[in-house]
Design a protein around this motif. Sequence first.
Motif, mmCIF file in Angstrom:
data_model
loop_
_atom_site.group_PDB
_atom_site.id
_atom_site.type_symbol
_atom_site.label_atom_id
_atom_site.label_comp_id
_atom_site.label_asym_id
_atom_site.label_seq_id
_atom_site.Cartn_x
_atom_site.Cartn_y
_atom_site.Cartn_z
ATOM 1 N N SER A 126 -53.893 10.830 103.561
ATOM 2 C CA SER A 126 -53.269 11.186 104.833
ATOM 3 C C SER A 126 -53.963 12.387 105.454
ATOM 4 N N ILE A 127 -53.992 12.377 106.769
ATOM 5 C CA ILE A 127 -54.554 13.496 107.522
ATOM 6 C C ILE A 127 -53.477 14.575 107.643
ATOM 7 N N ALA A 128 -53.855 15.811 107.297
ATOM 8 C CA ALA A 128 -52.899 16.921 107.307
ATOM 9 C C ALA A 128 -52.951 17.713 108.601
ATOM 10 N N SER A 129 -54.079 17.654 109.284
ATOM 11 C CA SER A 129 -54.269 18.494 110.466
ATOM 12 C C SER A 129 -53.632 17.864 111.692
ATOM 13 N N ALA A 130 -53.286 18.738 112.648
ATOM 14 C CA ALA A 130 -52.791 18.249 113.933
ATOM 15 C C ALA A 130 -53.949 17.651 114.715
ATOM 16 N N ARG A 132 -47.179 20.287 112.572
ATOM 17 C CA ARG A 132 -48.217 21.145 113.170
ATOM 18 C C ARG A 132 -48.453 20.765 114.624
ATOM 19 N N GLN A 133 -48.452 19.458 114.910
ATOM 20 C CA GLN A 133 -48.656 19.056 116.302
ATOM 21 C C GLN A 133 -47.473 19.491 117.166
ATOM 22 N N ARG A 134 -46.278 19.332 116.626
ATOM 23 C CA ARG A 134 -45.078 19.753 117.374
ATOM 24 C C ARG A 134 -45.141 21.247 117.687
ATOM 25 N N LEU A 175 -63.063 19.028 106.932
ATOM 26 C CA LEU A 175 -64.236 18.158 107.035
ATOM 27 C C LEU A 175 -64.823 18.186 108.434
ATOM 28 N N ASP A 176 -66.123 18.017 108.462
ATOM 29 C CA ASP A 176 -66.822 17.829 109.731
ATOM 30 C C ASP A 176 -67.294 16.380 109.763
ATOM 31 N N VAL A 177 -66.737 15.621 110.706
ATOM 32 C CA VAL A 177 -67.097 14.203 110.844
ATOM 33 C C VAL A 177 -67.390 13.975 112.327
ATOM 34 N N PRO A 178 -68.614 14.227 112.759
ATOM 35 C CA PRO A 178 -68.897 14.284 114.196
ATOM 36 C C PRO A 178 -68.488 13.024 114.963
ATOM 37 N N ALA A 179 -68.629 11.855 114.364
ATOM 38 C CA ALA A 179 -68.397 10.620 115.134
ATOM 39 C C ALA A 179 -66.958 10.120 115.047
ATOM 40 N N LEU A 180 -66.098 10.869 114.364
ATOM 41 C CA LEU A 180 -64.732 10.376 114.162
ATOM 42 C C LEU A 180 -63.937 10.434 115.466
ATOM 43 N N ALA A 181 -63.232 9.351 115.781
ATOM 44 C CA ALA A 181 -62.352 9.341 116.953
ATOM 45 C C ALA A 181 -61.153 10.246 116.694
ATOM 46 N N GLY A 182 -60.523 10.719 117.770
ATOM 47 C CA GLY A 182 -59.339 11.557 117.629
ATOM 48 C C GLY A 182 -58.225 10.818 116.906
ATOM 49 N N GLY A 211 -56.654 17.224 117.410
ATOM 50 C CA GLY A 211 -57.386 18.266 118.117
ATOM 51 C C GLY A 211 -57.929 19.359 117.208
ATOM 52 N N GLN A 212 -57.449 19.389 115.972
ATOM 53 C CA GLN A 212 -57.935 20.372 115.000
ATOM 54 C C GLN A 212 -58.978 19.718 114.096
#
Lengths: 243, 95
Positions: free
Chosen positions: A63-67, A136-138, A32-39, A69-70
Amino acid sequence: MARTAVLGRLTWLVAAVTDTVTETPRVRTLILDVPALAGHRAGQHVDVRLTSEDGYQAERSYSIASAPGQPLALTVERLDDGEVSPYLVDDVVPGDKFELRGPIGGYFVWEPDGATEPIFLVAGGSGIVPLMAMLRQRRDAGSTVPAKLLYSSRTIEDVIYRDELQHIGADVVQTLTRAQPPGWQGYARRVDIQLLRDVAFPPEDNPRVFVCGPTSFVEAVAEGLVALGHRPGQIRTERFGGT
Amino acid sequence: MTHVDGNAIGGLLNDVFGREATDASGLCSTCGAENFVGALLVYRAAGVVVRCPACGAVLMRFVEGHGQVWVELGGLLGSGLEPLREGRVHVVDGG
């Protein structure tokens, strides 16, 4: 009159689908592209809201699957009688838009910075999703914290992220509870206390434990780990509800 | 009826308290157990009922409708969570 923004306050944002990945016959990942979403932090979720033409709204958490920064990735399992997941898994195509708010959650989260304790992650079915964000973050952060994943699925076809798990850089132990392919090397039963004893870091290592899956699965695992001597305060759970 | 946990209502809690609330901790006024809000037991039906994982006492209740939310927090002590002072958030006493 414009309302003053309050720190920490969430608002509904428009997410645009940029890509989709079929994970299993019942599970799909939406990029997804969500320009205003906080990290976000690994382990967090978002609320998705769909609005029908007559104004009826349905809202669910994913749930968010991505690390961190991705690009934001949500992995969604289709519940056949669901109001939201069949649309997200079967119908959405790149370019479609829907509303979401987040990231949400400050309890079931893990961050590699300053982490020294081993992490033991236990997933039932699509409970793998927030734990995958942690793995993924690890991996991306080059963290040397020992990590082990115990992942229970029904069949090999139901295993989400099957290929990526082979090079996630953690010790991955799988059990298939309903059917196993020929030559299966993993476990072939539901997670029980003996299996936890075999797989978990010993309580003396004081691992941080994250358990996610159906409610009955999460409770059996958490109770088993406490019985084995793990400190309840080190165990964090996220229950998905019924199977 | 199966339950989920406090994580699952993080969005609703943000609506009511205007902040991330799952990492707040509070005491059960019945048994004194201290838990993170994210670890409390959540039962959804016509409304949302949040119970103590130690003793089962009701700590918080929420009812949503027509853009409004009614909140009852009498069972939870010392969490530091304060509902927003807004027209659409209604704080009611437990009955």
